[in-house]
Design an enzyme around this catalytic site. Structure first.
Site, PDB file in Angstrom:
ATOM      1  N   GLY A  10      24.383  13.672   2.032  1.00 26.51           N
ATOM      2  CA  GLY A  10      25.534  13.218   2.918  1.00 26.51           C
ATOM      3  C   GLY A  10      26.227  13.956   3.779  1.00 26.51           C
ATOM      4  O   GLY A  10      25.825  15.274   3.692  1.00 26.51           O
ATOM      5  N   CYS A  11      27.436  13.764   3.958  1.00 22.98           N
ATOM      6  CA  CYS A  11      28.410  14.458   4.849  1.00 22.98           C
ATOM      7  C   CYS A  11      28.542  15.838   4.264  1.00 22.98           C
ATOM      8  O   CYS A  11      29.114  15.853   2.802  1.00 22.98           O
ATOM      9  CB  CYS A  11      29.490  14.003   5.137  1.00 22.98           C
ATOM     10  SG  CYS A  11      30.959  14.865   6.199  1.00 22.98           S
ATOM     11  N   PHE A  12      28.577  17.104   4.895  1.00 23.30           N
ATOM     12  CA  PHE A  12      28.473  18.312   4.008  1.00 23.30           C
ATOM     13  C   PHE A  12      30.065  18.804   3.632  1.00 23.30           C
ATOM     14  O   PHE A  12      30.262  19.342   2.562  1.00 23.30           O
ATOM     15  CB  PHE A  12      28.078  19.520   4.736  1.00 23.30           C
ATOM     16  CG  PHE A  12      28.249  19.657   6.236  1.00 23.30           C
ATOM     17  CD1 PHE A  12      29.210  19.298   6.783  1.00 23.30           C
ATOM     18  CD2 PHE A  12      27.103  20.079   6.957  1.00 23.30           C
ATOM     19  CE1 PHE A  12      29.483  19.183   8.276  1.00 23.30           C
ATOM     20  CE2 PHE A  12      27.294  20.484   8.329  1.00 23.30           C
ATOM     21  CZ  PHE A  12      28.476  19.970   8.989  1.00 23.30           C
TER      22      PHE A  12
END
Length: 161
Positions: A10-12
């Site tokens: 997912g979003c880092f």
């Protein structure tokens, strides 16, 4: 010994914010991996996953413990999605460096899958690490700079070990 692992879930931003605080983690950087274009950017990273590069001290933690925490903080059963983020950039992926890491990751995925904690099967993929591209400066340490920023990561379960 100092080692590195590259993970996507997912979003880092959220991954970095939580993993950086783990015992034995020395340094984290966010970036892109797994795509076919060179020098990806946030606006142009087709095929690349948003990833975190984790540098850790093997005397204080292990590859297995890093994977254990990784699987506690994201949903490994959603294909190309974490929270509101949708697309292959947000896939659950472990980038391995060599056969030993691949085997350990395969075994850990089986452990997570067989744990019964998830209603659906684990879809985390394994990909060889060919190149890690550092993300733009404004993405590094994002949730430290903006503590109220977006994240879909949180501790969902305790340890699998």
């Amino acid at each position: 010994m100092i080692k590195k692992v590259v993970l996507g879930g997912g979003c880092f931003w959220g991954l970095q914010d939580l993993i950086r605080k783990q015992p034995g983690v020395i340094k984290t950087r966010v970036g892109y991996a797994g795509g076919t274009i060179d020098n990806p950017t946030y606006e142009n990273h087709q095929g690349h996953a948003e990833v975190i590069e984790v540098e850790y001290d093997t005397e204080l933690t292990s590859y297995k413990k890093i994977l254990d925490f990784f699987f506690q903080i994201h949903d490994p059963t959603t294909l190309n999605q974490q929270g509101n983020d949708v697309g292959d950039s947000y896939r659950s992926v472990i980038f391995y460096d060599g056969d030993a890491e691949k085997i350990h990751a395969e075994n850990f995925i089986k452990l997570v899958d067989y744990s019964g904690r998830w209603k659906k099967p684990v879809v985390t993929t394994l990909e060889p690490l060919t190149k890690f591209y550092l993300a733009e400066d404004y993405h590094q340490d994002y949730l430290q700079k903006f503590p109220d920023g977006y994240t879909c990561h949180f501790i969902r379960f305790g340890s699998y070990l």
